[in-house]
Motif scaffolding. Structure first.
Motif, PDB file in Angstrom:
ATOM      1  N   LYS A   1      47.060  50.642  77.815  1.00 36.42           N
ATOM      2  CA  LYS A   1      47.704  52.072  78.064  1.00 36.42           C
ATOM      3  C   LYS A   1      47.791  52.326  79.425  1.00 36.42           C
ATOM      4  O   LYS A   1      48.419  52.881  80.193  1.00 36.42           O
TER       5      LYS A   1
ATOM      6  N   ARG B   1      50.401  61.205  68.679  1.00 35.92           N
ATOM      7  CA  ARG B   1      49.325  60.701  67.827  1.00 35.92           C
ATOM      8  C   ARG B   1      49.422  59.167  67.862  1.00 35.92           C
ATOM      9  O   ARG B   1      48.589  58.370  67.537  1.00 35.92           O
ATOM     10  N   SER B   2      50.483  58.415  68.038  1.00 36.68           N
ATOM     11  CA  SER B   2      50.605  56.937  68.136  1.00 36.68           C
ATOM     12  C   SER B   2      51.842  56.673  68.793  1.00 36.68           C
ATOM     13  O   SER B   2      52.813  57.775  69.307  1.00 36.68           O
ATOM     14  N   GLU B   3      52.374  55.607  68.954  1.00 32.08           N
ATOM     15  CA  GLU B   3      53.417  54.984  69.821  1.00 32.08           C
ATOM     16  C   GLU B   3      54.752  55.442  68.874  1.00 32.08           C
ATOM     17  O   GLU B   3      56.055  55.584  69.181  1.00 32.08           O
ATOM     18  N   ASN B   4      54.560  55.930  67.615  1.00 32.85           N
ATOM     19  CA  ASN B   4      55.909  56.501  66.823  1.00 32.85           C
ATOM     20  C   ASN B   4      56.038  58.018  67.318  1.00 32.85           C
ATOM     21  O   ASN B   4      57.123  58.503  66.834  1.00 32.85           O
ATOM     22  N   ASP B   5      55.107  58.446  67.907  1.00 32.94           N
ATOM     23  CA  ASP B   5      55.567  59.894  68.524  1.00 32.94           C
ATOM     24  C   ASP B   5      56.348  59.923  69.956  1.00 32.94           C
ATOM     25  O   ASP B   5      55.854  59.099  70.762  1.00 32.94           O
TER      26      ASP B   5
ATOM     27  N   GLY C   1      49.560  57.092  74.804  1.00 29.05           N
ATOM     28  CA  GLY C   1      49.953  56.195  73.584  1.00 29.05           C
ATOM     29  C   GLY C   1      51.147  56.529  73.111  1.00 29.05           C
ATOM     30  O   GLY C   1      51.680  55.867  72.147  1.00 29.05           O
TER      31      GLY C   1
END
Length: 490
Positions: free
Chosen positions: A21, A169-173, A193
């Motif tokens: 990152k 929270r993750s790359e999905n956010d 991230g």
């Protein structure tokens, strides 16, 4: 500036095994062009006359005092007295400092435990200073402000990082971010991230923000499986210098409410508005004017002492006002703030002064207004001079400088120049900016560092060189540009 040799592959830390990152993160306003500029500056100091220019003109970063802007006298008097309270009792002090700065210093010191600016404070910042800021926000907006909603930070940047850390929270956010944008946002989203979800400002409409574009990008992100958490809006704009209309702001508030997005409002240029037909309105004021309260919209507003007319970048003062979050979430925000113990006390004091400056009747009021208005009117003149100069250049168009501290002209480069940039493995706008720097000593930041509509090229120029330096910027740039186009004309 000499760069360190690459890591030995057997070393415990190499770029390959660093946090990816960090490696992914970029920050253009302090990037390669600035490194070259610093090297050229050292060469000029060591060997005057070694380049076709005698000084580096830094137009790359919003750092006003480094370019000769003077600090506001009242602010510095109060800071000096708070940092060295022993002089408050000396008879000479009355002759050296204004009566209201002495009174304000006593007020502030009485709010600091032990009257010690070298001590830690409450993690959100000194309560009395937050009271002063809340009073300033109320006076500005005409709606109540709660000092418990205010978190004082070392400039606005740590506040932005804090919110990204909490939301991602993750790359999905995903975080909806304007393009062009200030690279703090892309960098902080990468570091924490998440995924930047771009929405494009409309250059043809004065860098306007269309909610139809927001909806399109939100739907596109959702179709890729992303959960979009927040919308970043920079008003006045960086790097684009536009000031949003009231209707535009209301549409944005409505969009965030309907889509349950946190509105992250970067309002650090709120004092920098240069056109009579536009005014700054905070997003909190707009939301409250629409009848939306704490239960309707989650809003975080960022302010800084680094910009405006004060330009106190090195003092690292700022705050975020956090509204529309439940008590349990607020506890988590406080916990993250407390990990950093507190922001620096000089920055906290300055933030309270910026939001609560001298009033009518105070001894410093007239001199304060004269200094503030002198700086802002000079910035407006500089913005107009540079805007006009850019629009006179062949193949360059520049929107009106409505606010902030930057212009973001579009440049149309000949194919021959674009091919030369490709051969040098450099983005075309970076190629132009490097050639400009080496020929003139002027430091611009390539538009590719801020993001731009694919197929377009820009650069960002600050309006901060002192007024007597602006003619040199214009003449050097004009001469270079004409020569560059002649060299690469198709």
């Amino acid at each position: 500036m000499a760069s360190a040799p690459p890591s030995n592959s057997s070393a415990p830390v190499t770029v390959q095994n660093l946090n990816p990152k960090v490696v992914k993160c970029e920050y253009a306003v302090r990037g390669e062009i600035v490194t070259i500029a610093q090297r050229l500056q050292q060469e000029l100091q060591a060997k005057p006359g070694s380049h076709p220019f005698d000084e580096i003109l830094y137009c790359n970063i919003g750092n006003p005092q480094s370019l000769g802007q003077q600090p506001i006298t009242y602010f510095r008097e109060v800071l000096a007295l708070c940092d060295h309270p022993a002089i408050l009792d000396k008879s000479e002090t009355q002759g050296l400092f204004s009566a209201d700065s002495i009174e304000r210093a006593w007020q502030i010191l009485d709010q600091i435990p032990g009257r010690a600016t070298g001590a830690y404070s409450h993690s959100q910042g000194i309560k009395g200073l937050r009271d002063a800021i809340a009073a300033g926000i109320e006076a500005r907006d005409g709606f109540p402000a709660d000092p418990n909603d205010i978190f004082l930070t070392d400039g606005a940047s740590p506040a932005v990082h804090m919110m990204m850390q909490l939301l991602i929270r993750s790359e999905n956010d995903g975080i909806l971010c304007p393009i062009p944008q200030y690279p703090l946002y892309s960098a902080s989203i990468a570091l924490h991230g998440g995924t930047l979800v771009p929405y494009y400002l409309d250059e043809a409409a004065g860098w306007g923000l269309e909610t139809s574009e927001l909806k399109k990008q939100l739907e596109s992100a959702k179709s890729k499986g992303l959960t979009v958490r927040a919308l970043v809006v920079i008003n006045p704009g960086n790097p684009t210098g536009q000031v949003l209309s009231g209707k535009n702001q209301r549409d944005i508030v409505e969009f965030c409410k309907q889509e349950s997005l946190v509105l992250l409002a970067d309002e650090v240029y709120q004092e920098n508005v240069y056109v009579p037909d536009k005014k700054f309105h905070s997003f909190k004021k707009v939301a409250r004017s629409m009848g939306y309260g704490e239960d309707d919209i989650s809003l975080v507003s960022f302010q800084s002492v680094s910009k405006g007319y004060h330009g106190e970048c090195g003092k690292r003062g700022g705050y975020m006002e956090v509204t529309g979050f439940g008590a349990d979430v607020r506890e988590q925000i406080y916990k993250v703030a407390s990990v950093n113990l507190c922001s620096n006390i000089s920055g906290q004091i300055l933030a309270s002064l910026v939001m609560n400056p001298p009033k009518v009747g105070d001894e410093s009021y007239e001199s304060y207004c004269a200094e503030r208005d002198g700086i802002l009117s000079s910035l407006a003149r500089r913005a107009k001079t540079l805007e006009d100069a850019f629009n006179k250049l062949e193949g360059v168009t520049c929107n009106k400088a409505e606010g902030a501290m930057y212009l973001f002209p579009r440049i149309f480069l000949p194919q021959k120049a674009i091919k030369a940039a490709e051969a040098a493995n450099t983005a075309p706008d970076a190629f132009y900016c490097k050639r400009l720097l080496n020929a003139t000593g002027i430091v611009f930041v390539p538009g590719s560092g801020f993001g731009q509509v694919p197929g377009t090229l820009h650069f960002r120029c600050t309006i901060l060189p002192q007024e007597d330096k602006i003619p040199a910027v214009v003449s050097r740039l004009t001469e270079f540009h004409e020569g560059f186009l002649d060299e690469f004309r198709d």
